[in-house]
Structures are given as structure tokens and as C-alpha cells.
Design a protein around this motif. Structure first.
Motif, short mmCIF file in Angstrom:
data_model
loop_
_atom_site.label_atom_id
_atom_site.label_comp_id
_atom_site.label_asym_id
_atom_site.label_seq_id
_atom_site.Cartn_x
_atom_site.Cartn_y
_atom_site.Cartn_z
N ASN A 1 48.24 57.90 33.51
CA ASN A 1 49.54 58.60 34.40
C ASN A 1 48.81 58.12 35.77
OD1 ASN A 1 50.53 59.50 31.96
ND2 ASN A 1 49.71 61.68 32.30
N ILE A 2 48.54 57.57 35.80
CA ILE A 2 48.22 56.98 36.87
C ILE A 2 48.96 56.31 37.89
CG2 ILE A 2 46.60 55.94 39.00
CD1 ILE A 2 45.97 58.72 38.74
N ARG A 3 49.82 55.17 36.84
CA ARG A 3 50.88 53.81 36.67
C ARG A 3 52.02 55.06 36.40
NH1 ARG A 3 47.37 52.89 39.97
NH2 ARG A 3 46.96 50.11 40.83
N LYS A 4 52.96 54.69 36.79
CA LYS A 4 53.77 54.97 36.36
C LYS A 4 54.47 53.55 35.60
CE LYS A 4 56.65 57.13 40.40
NZ LYS A 4 57.68 56.49 41.61
N TRP A 5 54.32 52.54 35.00
CA TRP A 5 54.68 51.69 34.41
C TRP A 5 53.81 52.28 33.13
CZ3 TRP A 5 50.90 48.54 32.89
CH2 TRP A 5 49.93 47.94 33.69
N THR A 6 52.38 52.63 33.05
CA THR A 6 51.68 52.72 31.75
C THR A 6 51.75 53.98 31.26
OG1 THR A 6 49.95 54.38 33.23
CG2 THR A 6 49.83 52.18 33.09
N VAL A 7 52.96 55.11 31.62
CA VAL A 7 53.48 55.79 30.71
C VAL A 7 54.90 55.43 30.01
CG1 VAL A 7 54.40 58.83 30.60
CG2 VAL A 7 52.66 57.47 32.75
N THR A 8 55.29 54.54 30.34
CA THR A 8 55.98 54.22 30.42
C THR A 8 57.34 54.18 28.44
OG1 THR A 8 56.99 52.21 31.72
CG2 THR A 8 58.12 52.31 30.54
N ASN A 9 56.03 54.06 27.75
CA ASN A 9 55.73 53.50 26.24
C ASN A 9 54.45 53.95 25.83
OD1 ASN A 9 56.93 52.49 24.74
ND2 ASN A 9 55.65 50.53 23.59
N PRO B 1 45.78 55.04 29.35
CA PRO B 1 45.24 54.25 31.14
C PRO B 1 45.32 53.46 30.88
CG PRO B 1 43.30 55.51 29.12
CD PRO B 1 44.56 55.42 28.08
N LEU B 2 45.56 52.58 32.56
CA LEU B 2 45.28 51.67 32.40
C LEU B 2 44.73 50.47 32.21
CD1 LEU B 2 46.46 49.41 34.21
CD2 LEU B 2 45.54 50.17 36.09
N TRP B 3 43.18 50.60 31.67
CA TRP B 3 42.43 49.68 31.34
C TRP B 3 42.96 49.28 30.08
CZ3 TRP B 3 39.66 50.48 26.15
CH2 TRP B 3 40.23 51.73 25.37
N LYS B 4 43.15 50.41 28.41
CA LYS B 4 44.38 49.73 27.77
C LYS B 4 44.84 48.44 27.79
CE LYS B 4 42.56 53.87 25.01
NZ LYS B 4 43.30 54.58 23.85
N TRP B 5 45.71 48.92 28.65
CA TRP B 5 46.87 48.14 28.71
C TRP B 5 46.22 46.47 29.20
CZ3 TRP B 5 51.74 48.11 28.13
CH2 TRP B 5 52.25 49.59 27.98
N ILE B 6 44.88 47.05 30.34
CA ILE B 6 44.63 45.07 30.54
C ILE B 6 43.86 44.70 29.25
CG2 ILE B 6 42.52 44.57 31.78
CD1 ILE B 6 42.86 47.11 33.61
N HIS B 7 42.48 45.94 28.74
CA HIS B 7 42.31 45.45 27.00
C HIS B 7 43.38 44.37 26.49
CE1 HIS B 7 40.09 45.10 23.95
NE2 HIS B 7 41.02 45.39 23.02
N ILE B 8 44.14 45.91 25.92
CA ILE B 8 45.44 44.87 24.98
C ILE B 8 45.80 43.36 25.63
CG2 ILE B 8 47.48 45.97 25.47
CD1 ILE B 8 45.95 45.84 21.94
#
Length: 172
Positions: A129-137, A141-148
């Protein structure tokens, strides 16, 4: 999904999986860049375009949020349950580039990606929840978006490009 204990481990994973993926293209003939085979769902051009598209898209979300803009994910005009047209957009955007140009663009994008990750704090990377866009879907946490969007597809596409080469490059 891989769990990272540090920013350095995440960056290292991005760099290593990218290098292995990129090396596979050493044996792809330029004239076969867009050859499709039934055993693999993407051409080499499409694999590279997909990666370029996603890396730039995610960094665009980050920039839009930093600029105070409303972030639309995955992209304006596209919905999460209809990603096929987004992928077609990526393929069209990078159509006409040579294999060398695509590889250079991807190399530059990966370098920017790793520099971006390096500038992030541990709190930004590992706290949900640090970034609004990471909560969207997915609310990751941001690291998972980076990994995926980097490590995971680099591994998957490395397997696909190897299979593609086996079927296309060995046929003559």
C-alpha cells in the motif's frame, strides 16, 4: 513467487534472468524474428516487445503517481481481464525494429528498471500500500510487481525462446 530479502537480491535476480534471456537471442536469425511456430505462442519479436511494453508501462505508472496523476492500470483503454489487445499494442509498437534494435532497447529498459529499483527504499519495496497503483488490482508490495514484470517473464520467455529455436532454427 520468489521472496526477496533485500533490494540487492531483487536487482541481482533481474540482471541475471535478463542476461540469460537475452543470450538466447544470439542464435536467432534476423530473418526469422517474426516467424511463428505452433509449439510457441509468441514470435521472438513478440517476446521482446512484450517485455519492453511491460517494463515501460510499470515505470509509467510510477512516474504518473509521482507526478500526481491518476494511474490507470493496466493502461487507458485496456482492462485486466482483456490483456490480449494490450499485448497486440506492444507488438505493433515495436514492429519493424531489427533484432539488434529490440535487444538494445530492452537492455536500456532493464538498466533503467534496475536503476529505478535501486533508488527505492526498503519501505517502498517491501511494504504493501505504499503506492496507490499497487493496490489497484493485486494489492502486492512493489517488489512483487517488479518481479512479476521482469524476473518471472524473463524465465518464462527464456524457456519459450529455446523451444522456438528448437522448432524453427533446426528446420533449416
Amino acid at each position: 513467487m520468489q521472496e526477496y530479502l533485500s533490494k540487492e537480491a531483487l536487482i541481482d535476480a533481474v540482471k541475471k534472468t535478463y542476461a540469460l534471456f537475452d543470450k538466447e537471442f544470439d542464435a536467432v536469425p534476423e530473418q526469422k524474428l517474426n516467424v511463428r511456430c505452433p509449439e510457441v505462442d509468441r514470435t521472438p519479436q513478440e517476446m521482446l516487445a512484450y517485455q519492453l511494453g511491460w517494463l515501460q508501462l510499470v515505470m509509467g505508472w510510477e512516474q504518473d503517481e509521482a507526478d500526481g496523476k491518476t494511474v490507470v492500470t493496466p493502461s487507458p483503454g485496456y482492462k485486466w481481464n482483456q490483456l490480449g489487445p494490450l499485448y497486440q499494442h506492444f507488438y505493433a509498437e515495436y514492429n519493424g525494429y531489427s533484432l539488434q534494435e529490440l535487444r538494445e532497447l530492452l537492455s536500456g529498459s532493464v538498466e533503467k528498471w534496475c536503476n529505478w529499483v535501486d533508488r527505492l527504499s526498503d519501505k517502498e519495496l517491501f511494504t504493501p500500500n505504499i503506492r496507490k497503483w499497487t493496490v489497484t488490482n493485486a494489492n502486492w508490495p512493489l517488489w512483487k510487481w517488479i518481479h512479476i514484470n521482469s524476473v518471472a517473464p524473463f524465465k518464462t520467455f527464456r524457456t519459450k525462446i529455446r523451444k522456438w529455436k528448437k522448432h524453427v532454427c533446426s528446420v533449416g
